[in-house]
Design a protein around this motif. Structure first.
Motif, PDB file in Angstrom:
ATOM      1  N   TYR A 309       0.859  -1.191   0.000  1.00  0.00           N
ATOM      2  CA  TYR A 309       0.000   0.000   0.000  1.00  0.00           C
ATOM      3  C   TYR A 309       0.892   1.236   0.000  1.00  0.00           C
ATOM      4  O   TYR A 309       2.029   1.200   0.489  1.00  0.00           O
ATOM      5  N   THR A 310       0.351   2.315  -0.512  1.00  0.00           N
ATOM      6  CA  THR A 310       1.038   3.606  -0.405  1.00  0.00           C
ATOM      7  C   THR A 310       0.473   4.369   0.785  1.00  0.00           C
ATOM      8  O   THR A 310      -0.742   4.568   0.881  1.00  0.00           O
ATOM      9  N   VAL A 311       1.352   4.770   1.689  1.00  0.00           N
ATOM     10  CA  VAL A 311       0.988   5.611   2.833  1.00  0.00           C
ATOM     11  C   VAL A 311       1.472   7.025   2.533  1.00  0.00           C
ATOM     12  O   VAL A 311       2.634   7.230   2.160  1.00  0.00           O
ATOM     13  N   LYS A 351       5.955   3.315   0.197  1.00  0.00           N
ATOM     14  CA  LYS A 351       5.319   2.023  -0.031  1.00  0.00           C
ATOM     15  C   LYS A 351       5.521   1.154   1.206  1.00  0.00           C
ATOM     16  O   LYS A 351       6.649   0.990   1.683  1.00  0.00           O
ATOM     17  N   CYS A 352       4.437   0.609   1.734  1.00  0.00           N
ATOM     18  CA  CYS A 352       4.503  -0.225   2.935  1.00  0.00           C
ATOM     19  C   CYS A 352       3.797  -1.549   2.669  1.00  0.00           C
ATOM     20  O   CYS A 352       2.764  -1.584   1.989  1.00  0.00           O
ATOM     21  N   VAL A 353       4.334  -2.610   3.247  1.00  0.00           N
ATOM     22  CA  VAL A 353       3.748  -3.943   3.119  1.00  0.00           C
ATOM     23  C   VAL A 353       3.042  -4.298   4.419  1.00  0.00           C
ATOM     24  O   VAL A 353       3.606  -4.129   5.513  1.00  0.00           O
ATOM     25  N   THR A 354       1.810  -4.762   4.318  1.00  0.00           N
ATOM     26  CA  THR A 354       1.033  -5.100   5.508  1.00  0.00           C
ATOM     27  C   THR A 354       1.492  -6.419   6.116  1.00  0.00           C
ATOM     28  O   THR A 354       2.061  -7.272   5.435  1.00  0.00           O
ATOM     29  N   ASN A 355       1.200  -6.558   7.404  1.00  0.00           N
ATOM     30  CA  ASN A 355       1.532  -7.803   8.095  1.00  0.00           C
ATOM     31  C   ASN A 355       0.514  -8.028   9.214  1.00  0.00           C
ATOM     32  O   ASN A 355       0.727  -7.657  10.360  1.00  0.00           O
ATOM     33  N   ASP A 383      -1.742   0.295  -4.418  1.00  0.00           N
ATOM     34  CA  ASP A 383      -0.990   0.697  -5.601  1.00  0.00           C
ATOM     35  C   ASP A 383      -0.403   2.091  -5.430  1.00  0.00           C
ATOM     36  O   ASP A 383       0.066   2.434  -4.357  1.00  0.00           O
ATOM     37  N   ASN A 384      -0.490   2.917  -6.471  1.00  0.00           N
ATOM     38  CA  ASN A 384       0.210   4.194  -6.486  1.00  0.00           C
ATOM     39  C   ASN A 384      -0.591   5.305  -5.809  1.00  0.00           C
ATOM     40  O   ASN A 384      -1.808   5.223  -5.662  1.00  0.00           O
TER      41      ASN A 384
END
Length: 544
Positions: A309-311, A351-355, A383-384
């Motif tokens: 996701y984009t934060v 850009k961050c990856v969820t966990n 996405d962007n």
């Protein structure tokens, strides 16, 4: 004897006849001034075509002056039952009285002069002074009203929304329109609270609670909510063109109200400094406690585990020293955003990856404990990065804008000669199909133009040709019935053969294909001619 020479045509390469040489350019002024379609120009959707636009949500954009703004919805409602008649508002505690009508900010006499019957500057919060019940469905909107001090000692102003109190700029001797955007959970008591001494008098006018994030023209009500069409200017237009985007969801909860977030070792305050969208006294200021590290967090909608996701958010360090801003989604990896600006708000993103956990965490460090950081307009999206969407206790989806027009009389036949010119800005190079125009058809009936990665693809009846046109801000295509010439700025890039198609659809879609393939960028100066223009004419139109 000195000579005065007049040249026709437009400036370009040195020494080229008719461009910067000594002969006229071969550019037909009458022809160029009468395109079949002349659209997405400064301040207008179109000069020549009746383009329909559908704006169903309040969407953000950057205007031609570099300011963050909101587009208007096609209609809006004032939910305050009595916008001007404050004698109908409640005074349950006997704290004020109506003196009578007075001059309003529009030059009429519809404002109400109100006397403070008690010292209101000593009342604790939440308090209720000039109050009314507003019945409304949950929504992101704003509260607005006009107020000025007439006489006496008025030292402050706040509003109570339900049980929450929000500080506002104190009134002066001149009318000001107070605008306060917030999430409204449903029916609530609205109280306007002038803070001052007994006998002080204020004028009130034009109370409005509406389903827009910035105040529009006042809708006068007299006993019930009233809905009206929005004023003109609903498209998201800037010096870059018109912003056209697909639907997107901001997964953040309470995206511009940090008072609803959790915080460790610090507090959240309202800030008199305007937020990223120009609103004052929003809950955006992070105040450090006794330790150099703060962690603030908010819940989110359900995030897809392991997805990227984009934060993003706007940040501004108004004073002191800040060492870092680090963001993560749940237990996902930390991402360092660097140091925010000290001269004004800037949108920062990562850009961050969820966990596993549906949570956004922002970690801040100020070794000297004196950083004065403002965080505004937080967004989490797949996405962007796209334009900001304001949220309340749940994520909010942006409804995409749709632009279309009747094909007849507005667009050239794909079977005959034609020319197309357009500009684009801030387009992302990725595998998504980004449509310039489409007739909404497929197969042998299709007529469309779109980008994918760096390639611009023309589709006529299922026959396609492509060219790398990504680096050009202004593009033109000229079809002579058998071949297409691709121009980037003033340069002829290539000439390619393609068979014409003949199907004429009912509609032409601009900036999307009629379903889900949006340009997701700015589109400008979209023009169409039903002739094959010359090279000098194309150079003239491209503004070189």
């Amino acid at each position: 004897m000195p000579l005065l020479r007049f040249y026709l045509g437009d400036k370009g390469d040195d020494g080229a006849d008719g461009i910067d040489g000594f002969t006229p350019a071969d550019a037909g002024g009458s022809l160029l001034s009468q395109p079949l379609l002349d659209s997405f120009i400064d301040n207008k959707i179109s000069k020549s075509a009746n383009i329909s636009s559908t704006i169903l949500s309040h969407s953000s954009y950057v205007d031609r002056y570099g300011r963050n703004e909101w587009s208007n919805k096609e209609e809006y409602t004032n939910y305050v039952p009595f916008s001007n008649d404050f004698s109908q508002w409640d005074d349950i505690s006997g704290r004020w009285s109506v003196i009578g009508a007075t001059i309003d900010p529009l030059g009429g006499s519809d404002a109400v002069e109100i006397n403070l019957d008690v010292d209101t500057d000593v009342l604790s919060t939440p308090t209720y002074i000039v109050e009314d019940i507003v019945t409304i469905a949950p929504l992101n909107g704003c509260i607005s009203f006009y107020i000025k001090t007439i006489s006496g000692d008025v030292t402050g102003l706040d509003i109570t929304v339900g049980s929450d109190t929000h500080t506002l700029p104190p009134p002066t001797s001149e009318y000001m329109r107070v605008v306060f955007p917030l999430y409204i959970a449903g029916a609530f008591i609205l109280s306007i609270n002038p803070r001052g001494k007994t006998g002080a008098r204020v004028a009130l006018y034009g109370a409005q609670v509406e389903d827009n994030l910035t105040a529009r023209r006042l809708i006068v009500t007299n006993g019930a909510p009233v809905t009206k069409d929005s004023e003109a200017g609903t498209i998201r237009q800037s010096d870059k063109g018109v912003l056209i985007e697909s639907g997107k969801t901001n997964e953040t909860h309470f995206s511009n109200d940090l008072s609803k977030w959790s915080i460790d070792n610090g507090t959240i305050e309202q800030s008199p400094i305007p937020d990223a969208f120009g609103h004052v006294y929003q809950s955006t200021r992070v105040v450090f406690g006794s330790l150099p590290n703060i962690e603030i967090s908010t819940t989110t909608d359900a995030l897809d585990n392991g997805e990227t996701y984009t934060v993003s958010f706007w940040a501004y360090n108004t004073g002191g020293s800040l060492s870092s801003i680090i963001v993560s989604l749940g237990a996902g990896a930390d991402v360092d955003l660097g140091i925010p600006p000290v001269s004004g708000f800037e949108r920062m993103s990562a850009k961050c990856v969820t966990n596993n956990t549906d949570e956004l965490i922002i970690k801040l460090e100020s070794l000297s404990l004196n950083a004065q950081l403002l965080i505004s307009s937080v967004q989490i999206e797949k996405d962007n990065i796209t334009s900001y969407i304001q949220t309340g206790p749940a994520g909010v989806a942006r409804i995409p804008e749709n632009f279309n027009m009747a094909y007849d009389y507005n667009f050239p036949s794909p079977a005959l000669s034609w020319s197309l010119v357009f500009g684009k800005e801030v387009m992302i190079d990725n595998s998504d199909v980004k449509t310039i125009f489409s007739n909404g058809e497929a197969g042998s009936n299709e007529f469309s133009l779109s980008y994918q990665n760096r390639l611009l693809t023309l589709n006529m009846g299922g026959n396609t040709i492509t060219e790398d046109m990504y680096d050009f801000r202004k593009v033109a295509l000229v079809f002579d019935g058998a071949q297409v010439k691709f121009y980037g700025e003033k340069v002829l890039i290539s000439t390619q053969s393609i068979a014409p198609s003949s199907f004429i659809s009912a509609l032409v879609y601009i900036g999307y294909n009629g379903t889900d393939e949006y340009i997701n960028s700015y589109l400008s100066n979209f023009m169409a001619y039903n002739v094959a223009l010359t090279e000098n004419e194309i150079i003239y139109l491209l503004g070189v």
